[in-house]
Design an enzyme around this catalytic site. Structure first.
Site, PDB file in Angstrom:
ATOM      1  N   HIS A 298       0.831  -1.206   0.000  1.00  0.00           N
ATOM      2  CA  HIS A 298       0.000   0.000   0.000  1.00  0.00           C
ATOM      3  C   HIS A 298       0.857   1.244   0.000  1.00  0.00           C
ATOM      4  O   HIS A 298       0.546   2.241  -0.649  1.00  0.00           O
ATOM      5  CB  HIS A 298      -0.907   0.016   1.233  1.00  0.00           C
ATOM      6  CG  HIS A 298      -2.307  -0.380   0.910  1.00  0.00           C
ATOM      7  ND1 HIS A 298      -3.227  -0.716   1.865  1.00  0.00           N
ATOM      8  CD2 HIS A 298      -2.945  -0.491  -0.267  1.00  0.00           C
ATOM      9  CE1 HIS A 298      -4.368  -1.017   1.285  1.00  0.00           C
ATOM     10  NE2 HIS A 298      -4.218  -0.893  -0.004  1.00  0.00           N
ATOM     11  N   GLU A 539     -28.116   4.447 -27.939  1.00  0.00           N
ATOM     12  CA  GLU A 539     -27.666   3.140 -27.439  1.00  0.00           C
ATOM     13  C   GLU A 539     -28.354   1.991 -28.154  1.00  0.00           C
ATOM     14  O   GLU A 539     -28.005   0.838 -27.930  1.00  0.00           O
ATOM     15  CB  GLU A 539     -28.002   2.999 -25.954  1.00  0.00           C
ATOM     16  CG  GLU A 539     -27.504   4.115 -25.094  1.00  0.00           C
ATOM     17  CD  GLU A 539     -27.800   3.881 -23.626  1.00  0.00           C
ATOM     18  OE1 GLU A 539     -26.944   3.324 -22.945  1.00  0.00           O
ATOM     19  OE2 GLU A 539     -28.892   4.275 -23.177  1.00  0.00           O
ATOM     20  N   ASP A 563     -23.862  -0.102 -24.683  1.00  0.00           N
ATOM     21  CA  ASP A 563     -25.125  -0.742 -25.048  1.00  0.00           C
ATOM     22  C   ASP A 563     -25.302  -0.809 -26.558  1.00  0.00           C
ATOM     23  O   ASP A 563     -25.822  -1.787 -27.082  1.00  0.00           O
ATOM     24  CB  ASP A 563     -26.307  -0.005 -24.399  1.00  0.00           C
ATOM     25  CG  ASP A 563     -26.533  -0.485 -22.971  1.00  0.00           C
ATOM     26  OD1 ASP A 563     -26.347  -1.692 -22.724  1.00  0.00           O
ATOM     27  OD2 ASP A 563     -26.857   0.346 -22.100  1.00  0.00           O
ATOM     28  N   CYS A 610     -20.006   8.584 -24.663  1.00  0.00           N
ATOM     29  CA  CYS A 610     -19.767   8.366 -23.233  1.00  0.00           C
ATOM     30  C   CYS A 610     -19.612   6.899 -22.882  1.00  0.00           C
ATOM     31  O   CYS A 610     -19.462   6.540 -21.729  1.00  0.00           O
ATOM     32  CB  CYS A 610     -20.866   9.013 -22.394  1.00  0.00           C
ATOM     33  SG  CYS A 610     -22.487   8.303 -22.710  1.00  0.00           S
TER      34      CYS A 610
HETATM   35  C1  PEP Z   1     -23.378   2.892 -22.592  1.00  0.00           C
HETATM   36  O1  PEP Z   1     -24.288   2.067 -22.729  1.00  0.00           O
HETATM   37  O2  PEP Z   1     -22.447   3.021 -23.401  1.00  0.00           O
HETATM   38  C2  PEP Z   1     -23.360   3.762 -21.431  1.00  0.00           C
HETATM   39  C3  PEP Z   1     -22.463   4.723 -21.320  1.00  0.00           C
HETATM   40  O3  PEP Z   1     -24.267   3.532 -20.446  1.00  0.00           O
HETATM   41  P1  PEP Z   1     -24.131   2.364 -19.360  1.00  0.00           P
HETATM   42  O4  PEP Z   1     -22.735   1.797 -19.479  1.00  0.00           O
HETATM   43  O5  PEP Z   1     -24.381   3.001 -18.046  1.00  0.00           O
HETATM   44  O6  PEP Z   1     -25.194   1.415 -19.772  1.00  0.00           O
HETATM   45 MG    MG Z   2     -26.103   2.171 -21.536  1.00  0.00          MG
END
Ligand code: PEP
Ligand code: MG
Length: 648
Positions: A298, A539, A563, A610
């Site tokens: 650590h 998504e 997704d 994202c």
């Molecule tokens: C995704 O689906 O890319 C996303 C950013 O949402 P999550 O990972 O929370 O489903």
């Molecule tokens: Mg998602």
């Protein structure tokens, strides 16, 4: 009793902090919760027992739940271990291999009158300064056996010592989130019911309390030491350090007092635990030279995380270190020099200047607003799941938040969060980022991640089920408080609202209509609200194929590649056998992303990413070539992504 398998997605597996997080979450449920791996079973409420299973990232465990809240408990535990964005950062990789010199010629040269005190590289960099020594006295466990009548008093002393050490486990006021989390994990180990029961049993068997804590600590330490992974082996140190602190408390020996270190110094110590480190004023620590510990101890992890040059595992240097007045530390090459001569001092000073220059370049880089070679500005933002991650996001140079996953607010509780509770969280996040954008996603839960307070019927295919926006639109009593909280928080900063799992235009128009109704009601009630931009997470392949129509009604898109990949490839994102299909660089997925970008940009709307792809170096140039203008990722990935942007 119910059970389910889960693949561990937490980076580096169930090491101390994830194990502590898991145990903490498990303790919020009444059910008996167990983790099974390779035939070994551990209570999910015991951090230490979880760690002793030695579960690595990518391995499969079974979680068993038995009790009144078993379904909920099972789901939230599965969610935690399967989430690669989990709230813990992994331990840094061992540095020894990277920084150990290959031959004498790789070493920084020294003056001819000094000798190296050889150890192991524990934290990159070089330092030179006056010494602050800390060598604790040795405690011997062999004490006389207790008389039967003394057992109750000994148990009482043990509990006083436990309370004393727990009370002293406070990080320094200036400690960062990372350090606080490690202290939290140690505190959790100290409160571990199984450890306490073991010490109590030894006392009942008439060991005196000092012997009992040292022997119990040593027994657990040796189990850690026998584990396969080097990281877990070094957890033995934490156990030994905790046991030692308990023994010190029982004997009335005060803990290390680093407040005496008034000037910037190099600390030379026999052993320095994570507990000690958390108490240091790091502004005064130039370097560390520690007799014990390995590259993944650590102390080494914390030194590296804070950029402190450190040498650990100095086996034969204690006497020299104790006598030294000045120490030069080469944490990259793993040695120190006591009382360096003039030549050595000059060599170290030159190296410090050069390293400082390189460091400055990195810091300057981290804070830039990156532009591509064409001059196009790109926003690099953070994905967060709680306010606890804001500090890390800012520290890594986030230019805002590109995805605030709000489901964590809902999942780790027994009742739904109220509008005011949500408002407090969202507005704090908005304020923390000043005018920078904070994109907050509305609740994205479903049959695969149920929450307390919502009845979700059992579904055969929860990923294709009643989830995300579908559920929220059906449950205004759930959705309205969140929309109201978001509108109110938007008065505190640059909040943007984003709807997940949109697959038809009507879902977006219905959500916007609800938002308008909430805004009207809030104004009628005399509450201040902002005017947030409204975005859509892309998504589903359906959203891509209707991207033009959806973009016309939205202010921005953010592509959830996690997704989008699973739905495009028809491959469960958590399925270990489908990893090769589950890649955002599959041509089908890339074409989906490209099409969504084209349609949005044609309507004059900006596009962010994202999902995990946003922080993947090989994909960043491609995403930017599609016209993406915002990349949002785990905070630690931000500086590297900014650098890549400038090279595109
Ligand atoms: C995704 O689906 O890319 C996303 C950013 O949402 P999550 O990972 O929370 O489903
Ligand atoms: Mg998602």
């Amino acid at each position: 009793m119910i059970e389910r398998q889960a693949v561990i997605r937490m980076q580096e597996g169930l090491h101390a902090r994830p194990a502590a997080e898991l145990a903490k979450l498990a303790k919020t449920y009444e059910s008996t919760l167990e983790i099974v791996k390779d035939g070994q079973t551990a209570s999910a409420k015991s951090t230490v027992k979880i760690m002793l299973l030695g579960v690595k990232e990518g391995e499969t465990i079974t979680i068993r739940a038995n009790g009144s809240d078993e379904a909920q408990a099972l789901e939230s535990l599965i969610k935690l271990v399967s989430d690669e964005h989990g709230q813990s950062s992994p331990p840094s990789p061992p540095a020894a291999a990277k920084t150990q010199p290959k031959s004498a010629s790789d070493l920084l040269p020294l003056g001819s009158h000094v000798a190296r005190i050889q150890g192991v590289a524990g934290g990159d960099g070089v330092a030179i300064g006056p010494v602050f020594t800390y060598f604790a006295q040795t405690i011997h466990p062999n004490r006389p056996r207790l008389a039967v009548d003394d057992v109750p008093a000994a148990l009482a002393r043990l509990h006083l010592a436990l309370a004393d050490v727990a009370g002293s486990l406070e990080p320094a006021p200036q400690a960062d989130e990372e350090t606080r989390a490690i202290v939290e994990a140690l505190r959790d180990m100290l409160a571990d019911p199984e450890i306490i029961a073991d010490i109590e049993q030894r006392i009942r068997d008439r060991a005196d309390p000092v012997t009992a804590v040292l022997e119990s600590g040593a027994a657990l330490a040796s189990r850690f030491a026998a584990m396969e992974s080097e990281y877990f082996q070094t957890r033995a140190e934490d156990m030994a350090a905790l046991a030692r602190r308990l023994a010190e408390s029982l004997l009335g020996i005060p803990p290390a007092d680093f407040s005496r270190m008034k000037t910037p110094s190099v600390i030379a110590a026999g052993t320095l635990s994570a507990l000690d480190f958390a108490k240091l004023d790091l502004a005064h620590v130039l370097g560390l030279v520690i007799c014990e510990g390995g590259p993944t101890s650590h102390i080494a992890i914390m030194a590296r995380a804070h950029g402190i040059p450190a040498v650990v595992g100095v086996e034969h240097g204690a006497d020299v270190l104790k006598a030294a007045r000045m120490l030069a530390v080469n944490g990259t090459e793993g040695y120190a020099v006591a009382d360096p001569d003039e030549v050595t001092t000059t060599l170290f000073a030159d190296r410090i200047t050069r390293e400082q220059e390189m460091q400055n370049a990195l810091i300057a880089f981290r804070d830039i607003h990156p532009r591509m070679k064409s001059g196009r500005a790109i926003e690099v933002a953070a994905n967060i799941g709680s306010l606890a991650e804001v500090e890390s996001a800012i520290r890594h140079g986030a230019m805002g938040v590109g995805l605030f996953r709000t489901e964590f607010l809902f999942m780790q509780r027994k009742t739904l969060p109220t509008e005011d509770e949500q408002y407090a969280v969202y507005s704090k996040a908005a304020e923390a980022f000043g005018g920078q954008p904070v994109v907050i996603r509305t609740l994205d839960v479903g049959g695969d991640k149920p929450i307390a307070g919502i009845d979700v019927p059992q579904e055969d295919n929860p990923f294709l089920g009643w989830r995300g926006i579908r559920m929220c639109l059906d449950k205004p009593e759930l959705f309205n408080p969140q929309l109201r909280a978001l509108l109110r928080a938007a008065a505190h900063g640059n909040v943007k609202i984003m709807f997940p799992m949109i697959s038809v235009l009507e879902e977006l128009t219905a959500a916007k209509a609800l938002l308008r109704e909430c805004a009207t009601a809030l104004l009628r009630e005399g509450k201040s609200i902002g005017k947030p931009e409204i975005g859509v997470m892309i998504e589903t392949p359906a959203a891509v194929m209707c991207a033009g129509e959806i973009a016309a009604e939205a202010d921005f898109f953010s592509i959830g590649t996690n997704d989008l990949t699973q739905y495009t490839m028809a491959a469960d994102r958590g399925h270990p056998k489908l990893a090769s299909l589950n890649r955002a660089d599959q041509p089908a997925v890339l074409r989906m992303i490209e099409l969504a970008c084209k349609e949005a940009i044609a309507k004059g709307k900006w596009v962010g990413v994202c999902g995990e792809a946003a922080g993947t170096p090989a994909l960043i140039p491609l995403l930017l070539s599609f016209g993406v203008s915002e990349l949002s990722m785990s905070p630690a990935l931000i500086p590297r992504a900014k650098k890549i942007v400038t090279e595109c």
